[in-house]
Scaffold this motif. Structure first.
Motif, PDB file in Angstrom:
ATOM      1  N   HIS B 162       2.616 -10.217 -18.314  1.00 58.02           N
ATOM      2  CA  HIS B 162       2.579  -9.491 -19.579  1.00 58.02           C
ATOM      3  C   HIS B 162       3.935  -8.872 -19.912  1.00 58.02           C
ATOM      4  O   HIS B 162       4.095  -8.170 -20.909  1.00 58.02           O
ATOM      5  CB  HIS B 162       1.497  -8.406 -19.490  1.00 58.02           C
ATOM      6  N   GLY B 163       4.912  -9.133 -19.057  1.00 64.31           N
ATOM      7  CA  GLY B 163       6.252  -8.636 -19.349  1.00 64.31           C
ATOM      8  C   GLY B 163       6.559  -7.295 -18.708  1.00 64.31           C
ATOM      9  O   GLY B 163       7.622  -6.731 -18.930  1.00 64.31           O
ATOM     10  N   LEU B 164       5.622  -6.756 -17.931  1.00 60.81           N
ATOM     11  CA  LEU B 164       5.899  -5.507 -17.213  1.00 60.81           C
ATOM     12  C   LEU B 164       6.497  -5.885 -15.867  1.00 60.81           C
ATOM     13  O   LEU B 164       5.802  -6.069 -14.875  1.00 60.81           O
ATOM     14  CB  LEU B 164       4.616  -4.676 -17.064  1.00 60.81           C
ATOM     15  N   ARG B 165       7.811  -5.986 -15.856  1.00 58.28           N
ATOM     16  CA  ARG B 165       8.530  -6.666 -14.790  1.00 58.28           C
ATOM     17  C   ARG B 165       8.549  -5.950 -13.447  1.00 58.28           C
ATOM     18  O   ARG B 165       8.461  -6.577 -12.415  1.00 58.28           O
ATOM     19  CB  ARG B 165       9.964  -6.937 -15.233  1.00 58.28           C
ATOM     20  N   ASN B 166       8.715  -4.651 -13.445  1.00 51.50           N
ATOM     21  CA  ASN B 166       8.911  -3.979 -12.162  1.00 51.50           C
ATOM     22  C   ASN B 166       7.864  -2.914 -11.887  1.00 51.50           C
ATOM     23  O   ASN B 166       8.166  -1.730 -11.894  1.00 51.50           O
ATOM     24  CB  ASN B 166      10.309  -3.354 -12.108  1.00 51.50           C
ATOM     25  N   PRO B 167       6.643  -3.341 -11.600  1.00 51.43           N
ATOM     26  CA  PRO B 167       5.625  -2.341 -11.275  1.00 51.43           C
ATOM     27  C   PRO B 167       6.029  -1.601  -9.995  1.00 51.43           C
ATOM     28  O   PRO B 167       6.737  -2.149  -9.153  1.00 51.43           O
ATOM     29  CB  PRO B 167       4.367  -3.172 -11.022  1.00 51.43           C
ATOM     30  N   GLN B 168       5.595  -0.353  -9.894  1.00 50.73           N
ATOM     31  CA  GLN B 168       5.876   0.418  -8.683  1.00 50.73           C
ATOM     32  C   GLN B 168       4.575   0.709  -7.962  1.00 50.73           C
ATOM     33  O   GLN B 168       3.529   0.858  -8.587  1.00 50.73           O
ATOM     34  CB  GLN B 168       6.602   1.709  -9.054  1.00 50.73           C
ATOM     35  N   LEU B 169       4.672   0.809  -6.642  1.00 49.92           N
ATOM     36  CA  LEU B 169       3.472   0.860  -5.812  1.00 49.92           C
ATOM     37  C   LEU B 169       3.216   2.262  -5.266  1.00 49.92           C
ATOM     38  O   LEU B 169       4.115   2.922  -4.767  1.00 49.92           O
ATOM     39  CB  LEU B 169       3.642  -0.124  -4.649  1.00 49.92           C
ATOM     40  N   ILE B 170       1.946   2.691  -5.379  1.00 44.68           N
ATOM     41  CA  ILE B 170       1.506   3.896  -4.673  1.00 44.68           C
ATOM     42  C   ILE B 170       0.406   3.490  -3.696  1.00 44.68           C
ATOM     43  O   ILE B 170      -0.561   2.847  -4.085  1.00 44.68           O
ATOM     44  CB  ILE B 170       0.974   4.971  -5.654  1.00 44.68           C
ATOM     45  N   ILE B 171       0.597   3.845  -2.439  1.00 46.55           N
ATOM     46  CA  ILE B 171      -0.445   3.573  -1.445  1.00 46.55           C
ATOM     47  C   ILE B 171      -1.175   4.889  -1.207  1.00 46.55           C
ATOM     48  O   ILE B 171      -0.593   5.863  -0.734  1.00 46.55           O
ATOM     49  CB  ILE B 171       0.165   3.008  -0.149  1.00 46.55           C
ATOM     50  N   ASN B 172      -2.443   4.908  -1.550  1.00 48.45           N
ATOM     51  CA  ASN B 172      -3.229   6.146  -1.532  1.00 48.45           C
ATOM     52  C   ASN B 172      -4.223   6.127  -0.367  1.00 48.45           C
ATOM     53  O   ASN B 172      -4.606   5.077   0.117  1.00 48.45           O
ATOM     54  CB  ASN B 172      -3.967   6.280  -2.878  1.00 48.45           C
ATOM     55  N   ARG B 173      -4.645   7.303   0.035  1.00 51.64           N
ATOM     56  CA  ARG B 173      -5.678   7.491   1.057  1.00 51.64           C
ATOM     57  C   ARG B 173      -5.271   6.951   2.413  1.00 51.64           C
ATOM     58  O   ARG B 173      -6.079   6.349   3.130  1.00 51.64           O
ATOM     59  CB  ARG B 173      -6.999   6.878   0.608  1.00 51.64           C
ATOM     60  N   VAL B 174      -4.023   7.145   2.766  1.00 53.84           N
ATOM     61  CA  VAL B 174      -3.570   6.757   4.095  1.00 53.84           C
ATOM     62  C   VAL B 174      -4.097   7.795   5.083  1.00 53.84           C
ATOM     63  O   VAL B 174      -3.863   8.991   4.921  1.00 53.84           O
ATOM     64  CB  VAL B 174      -2.032   6.688   4.128  1.00 53.84           C
ATOM     65  N   LYS B 175      -4.841   7.330   6.063  1.00 56.57           N
ATOM     66  CA  LYS B 175      -5.500   8.260   6.992  1.00 56.57           C
ATOM     67  C   LYS B 175      -4.597   8.559   8.180  1.00 56.57           C
ATOM     68  O   LYS B 175      -4.178   7.675   8.916  1.00 56.57           O
ATOM     69  CB  LYS B 175      -6.821   7.672   7.470  1.00 56.57           C
ATOM     70  N   ILE B 176      -4.352   9.851   8.341  1.00 60.97           N
ATOM     71  CA  ILE B 176      -3.385  10.280   9.331  1.00 60.97           C
ATOM     72  C   ILE B 176      -3.796   9.897  10.744  1.00 60.97           C
ATOM     73  O   ILE B 176      -2.992   9.384  11.521  1.00 60.97           O
ATOM     74  CB  ILE B 176      -3.153  11.801   9.193  1.00 60.97           C
ATOM     75  N   ASP B 177      -5.089  10.081  11.071  1.00 60.12           N
ATOM     76  CA  ASP B 177      -5.478   9.740  12.445  1.00 60.12           C
ATOM     77  C   ASP B 177      -5.476   8.233  12.679  1.00 60.12           C
ATOM     78  O   ASP B 177      -5.312   7.770  13.803  1.00 60.12           O
ATOM     79  CB  ASP B 177      -6.822  10.363  12.832  1.00 60.12           C
ATOM     80  N   MET B 178      -5.635   7.457  11.598  1.00 58.10           N
ATOM     81  CA  MET B 178      -5.553   6.009  11.768  1.00 58.10           C
ATOM     82  C   MET B 178      -4.112   5.549  11.952  1.00 58.10           C
ATOM     83  O   MET B 178      -3.851   4.589  12.671  1.00 58.10           O
ATOM     84  CB  MET B 178      -6.202   5.291  10.586  1.00 58.10           C
ATOM     85  N   VAL B 179      -3.203   6.260  11.304  1.00 62.10           N
ATOM     86  CA  VAL B 179      -1.787   5.972  11.550  1.00 62.10           C
ATOM     87  C   VAL B 179      -1.495   6.225  13.018  1.00 62.10           C
ATOM     88  O   VAL B 179      -0.870   5.423  13.714  1.00 62.10           O
ATOM     89  CB  VAL B 179      -0.873   6.872  10.692  1.00 62.10           C
ATOM     90  N   ARG B 180      -2.015   7.336  13.505  1.00 63.30           N
ATOM     91  CA  ARG B 180      -1.770   7.741  14.887  1.00 63.30           C
ATOM     92  C   ARG B 180      -2.293   6.690  15.863  1.00 63.30           C
ATOM     93  O   ARG B 180      -1.656   6.342  16.838  1.00 63.30           O
ATOM     94  CB  ARG B 180      -2.460   9.082  15.139  1.00 63.30           C
ATOM     95  N   ARG B 181      -3.486   6.158  15.551  1.00 59.45           N
ATOM     96  CA  ARG B 181      -4.076   5.160  16.457  1.00 59.45           C
ATOM     97  C   ARG B 181      -3.510   3.759  16.239  1.00 59.45           C
ATOM     98  O   ARG B 181      -3.815   2.845  16.988  1.00 59.45           O
ATOM     99  CB  ARG B 181      -5.596   5.093  16.226  1.00 59.45           C
ATOM    100  N   GLY B 182      -2.726   3.614  15.182  1.00 52.18           N
ATOM    101  CA  GLY B 182      -2.197   2.275  14.888  1.00 52.18           C
ATOM    102  C   GLY B 182      -3.232   1.350  14.287  1.00 52.18           C
ATOM    103  O   GLY B 182      -3.088   0.134  14.314  1.00 52.18           O
ATOM    104  N   ASP B 183      -4.322   1.912  13.740  1.00 47.57           N
ATOM    105  CA  ASP B 183      -5.397   1.095  13.185  1.00 47.57           C
ATOM    106  C   ASP B 183      -5.218   0.791  11.708  1.00 47.57           C
ATOM    107  O   ASP B 183      -5.992   0.059  11.125  1.00 47.57           O
ATOM    108  CB  ASP B 183      -6.747   1.823  13.336  1.00 47.57           C
ATOM    109  N   MET B 184      -4.223   1.430  11.113  1.00 46.66           N
ATOM    110  CA  MET B 184      -4.100   1.300   9.676  1.00 46.66           C
ATOM    111  C   MET B 184      -3.317   0.053   9.303  1.00 46.66           C
ATOM    112  O   MET B 184      -2.463  -0.390  10.057  1.00 46.66           O
ATOM    113  CB  MET B 184      -3.379   2.524   9.138  1.00 46.66           C
ATOM    114  N   MET B 185      -3.624  -0.472   8.157  1.00 48.47           N
ATOM    115  CA  MET B 185      -2.822  -1.576   7.648  1.00 48.47           C
ATOM    116  C   MET B 185      -1.384  -1.098   7.541  1.00 48.47           C
ATOM    117  O   MET B 185      -1.119  -0.032   7.009  1.00 48.47           O
ATOM    118  CB  MET B 185      -3.328  -1.941   6.253  1.00 48.47           C
ATOM    119  N   ASN B 186      -0.490  -1.881   8.055  1.00 44.65           N
ATOM    120  CA  ASN B 186       0.910  -1.492   8.104  1.00 44.65           C
ATOM    121  C   ASN B 186       1.513  -1.388   6.697  1.00 44.65           C
ATOM    122  O   ASN B 186       1.412  -2.305   5.895  1.00 44.65           O
ATOM    123  CB  ASN B 186       1.650  -2.538   8.933  1.00 44.65           C
ATOM    124  N   ILE B 187       2.137  -0.253   6.416  1.00 43.82           N
ATOM    125  CA  ILE B 187       2.717  -0.029   5.086  1.00 43.82           C
ATOM    126  C   ILE B 187       3.784  -1.080   4.774  1.00 43.82           C
ATOM    127  O   ILE B 187       3.855  -1.606   3.671  1.00 43.82           O
ATOM    128  CB  ILE B 187       3.314   1.383   5.003  1.00 43.82           C
TER     129      ILE B 187
END
Ligand code: ADP
Ligand code: MG
Lengths: 223, 266
Positions: B162-187
């Motif tokens: 549609h011509g919107l060339r450079n969308p920007q990404l927000i990754i929401n609801r990143v769970k802190i304890d899942m980051v800690r355990r390494g269970d989260m989808m890698n950013i």
């Protein structure tokens, strides 16, 4: 129309052959020859797991298997008894998911064209070409590539790629990182194993051998 | 002329409305004049998140149909004088307006405001086409889940088409304890697949739910982790260079996390 008297289909275990119901056995044999001869090397060593469609008499069955094994170096797994006790109970799955394409030899000596795409091919996008496809970028999960010829992805190929959509087993699908959801060459399909994600480390290409799709490194292989 | 930013995702429930409310409030806090445009016709809730639902008289469809003037459908925020909301209609559906009408409306609004933030409905149908019609900038929200990322990818493709060339990404609801355990989808993997610029990462934060229920965006509360992350996003939208996350395995967890959400280490 005698065109689709027989159709080869690929599964993980091997190939099966669909015989059109209303065809004479003679026509089936003739088509077998027409279809396999030009692509003989792709079928050498292929394992045929099943016959579907037209029910053969024991004599016809023997003749057909004889031709497959002796003339074309394929292997039929199973016997007449188990074939028909099995086939009758099974519905023909996947029927619509495949183009039932004919095997022909293409592009021999002909000029080939390529369709270039620069950038990421994203989920839900379909790139189609009646020649080859070259992607200068990544192909994401859920994206589709369909080429009558071959496909080369200069990036991660994580989507669904189909080369040889008109039945050319000579085509290949290559990528810097080949981590596809599904690959199809001609009418043969293979998919990534379930569970742990496959990580590709080197550029690889998918080709047809023994009636199956195999993936091998582009560089440093023996053949 | 102000900027028209559409906030979109493909998948529902990933935080578009929350993001629109917080970024809008944040930009207003920075002194910008802002209008939040709820394009989720038939399922409006930006008004609820902003705590303005009982002030609605006219809505977007009324403006488009000429039942009222544009200004009559603009609801002034209760806290910030330079923040407004134009609510969606609740009793109509997405076909009540078309992309040409939305283009005109957002253009008219951009004459009056520094920022027009469009809260997009889920999906890729008419409502989506309406919401992006007048945008000159886009933000794609996803959560760290395969299905949300897949939909985000689809949306990026449609935005680009549609011509919107450079969308920007927000990754929401990143769970802190899942980051800690390494269970989260890698950013990094998500950014790698989507191949667009990362605007920010928002932690999963129960304060969002509390603030949503109160009708007060989390960004206005300094105790909220998510609010802090939205503050950084607002700064980036305004062109400031706020440090980014780095998933360097050599770093300690707290340092990593602090970096992930753009906090300065004491
Ligand atoms: N960072 C977050 N932490 C916790 N809850 C959140 C967060 N972001 C959104 N939510 C909650 O998720 C739900 C869906 O958010 P919403 O913004 O309405 O999504 P959308 O507009 O994309 O459908 C809401 O209940 C909201 O409070
Ligand atoms: Mg919403």
């Amino acid at each position: 129309m005698k065109d689709n008297a027989i159709v080869f289909k690929g599964t993980k275990e091997g190939l099966y052959i669909v015989l059109k119901e209303e065809m004479d056995f003679e026509d089936i044999l003739q088509q077998l020859e027409e279809k396999i001869k030009p692509s003989k090397k792709f079928f050498e060593g292929a394992k045929i797991t099943n016959l579907k469609g037209k029910r053969l008499t024991p004599k016809e069955f023997e003749e057909l298997v004889g031709v497959l094994e002796n003339q074309y170096d394929m292997e039929y797994l199973g016997d007449y008894e188990s074939l028909y006790s099995y086939v009758n109970g099974v519905k023909e799955e996947d029927k619509n998911r495949l183009n039932q394409v004919q095997i022909t030899n293409q592009n021999n000596g002909q000029e080939e064209k390529a369709f270039f795409v620069k950038g990421t091919v994203r989920s839900g996008q379909l790139i189609k070409s009646d020649g080859n496809i070259i992607i200068l970028g990544d192909v994401n999960p859920g994206a589709y590539l369909e080429a009558v010829g071959s496909i080369m992805v200069m990036g991660n190929m994580r989507g669904i790629a189909h080369s040889g959509t008109q039945g050319d087993y000579n085509t290949f699908i290559a990528a810097f990182r080949l981590e596809p959801m599904q690959l199809r060459i001609g009418d043969i399909i293979t998919r990534s194993p379930d569970g742990k994600k496959y990580k590709s480390e080197v550029p690889e290409m998918a080709v047809v051998r023994r009636g199956m799709i195999i993936v091998e490194p582009i560089w440093g292989r023996n053949s | 002329m102000g900027e028209v930013i559409v906030i979109t995702s493909g998948k529902g429930g990933v935080g578009k409305t929350t993001t629109a409310a917080n970024i809008g409030t944040g930009l207003a806090l920075e002194g910008k004049s802002v209008v939040l445009l709820d394009a989720d016709i038939g399922l409006r809730n930006l008004d609820v998140v902003m705590g303005l639902e009982n002030r609605i008289v006219y809505d977007l469809v009324d403006v488009v149909e000429g039942i009222c003037r544009m200004k009559q459908a603009l609801i002034k925020d209760k806290r910030y004088t330079n923040l407004y909301l134009m609510p969606a209609a609740q009793t109509k559906d997405k076909n009540a307006v078309n992309p040409e009408q939305m283009l005109k409306l957002t253009k008219d609004l951009a004459e009056e405001f520094d920022y027009v933030l469009v809260d997009c409905p889920a999906g890729i149908e008419q409502g989506f086409k309406n919401a992006i019609a007048g945008a000159n900038r886009s933000i794609v929200v996803t959560t760290p889940e395969v299905s949300a990322v897949r939909d985000a990818d689809r949306i990026v493709g449609l935005l680009e088409a549609h011509g919107l060339r450079n969308p920007q990404l927000i990754i929401n609801r990143v769970k802190i304890d899942m980051v800690r355990r390494g269970d989260m989808m890698n950013i990094d993997d998500m950014v790698d697949i989507l191949a667009i610029d990362l605007l920010g990462v928002i932690p999963d934060d129960e304060y969002i739910v509390i603030s949503t229920n109160r009708g007060e965006p989390a960004i206005s509360d300094s105790k909220s982790l998510a609010g802090q992350a939205y503050k950084n996003i607002v700064k980036r939208i305004l062109g400031e260079n706020v440090p980014f996350m780095n998933l360097d395995p050599e770093e300690g967890f707290m340092a990593k996390l602090a970096k992930a959400f753009g906090f300065r280490r004491k």
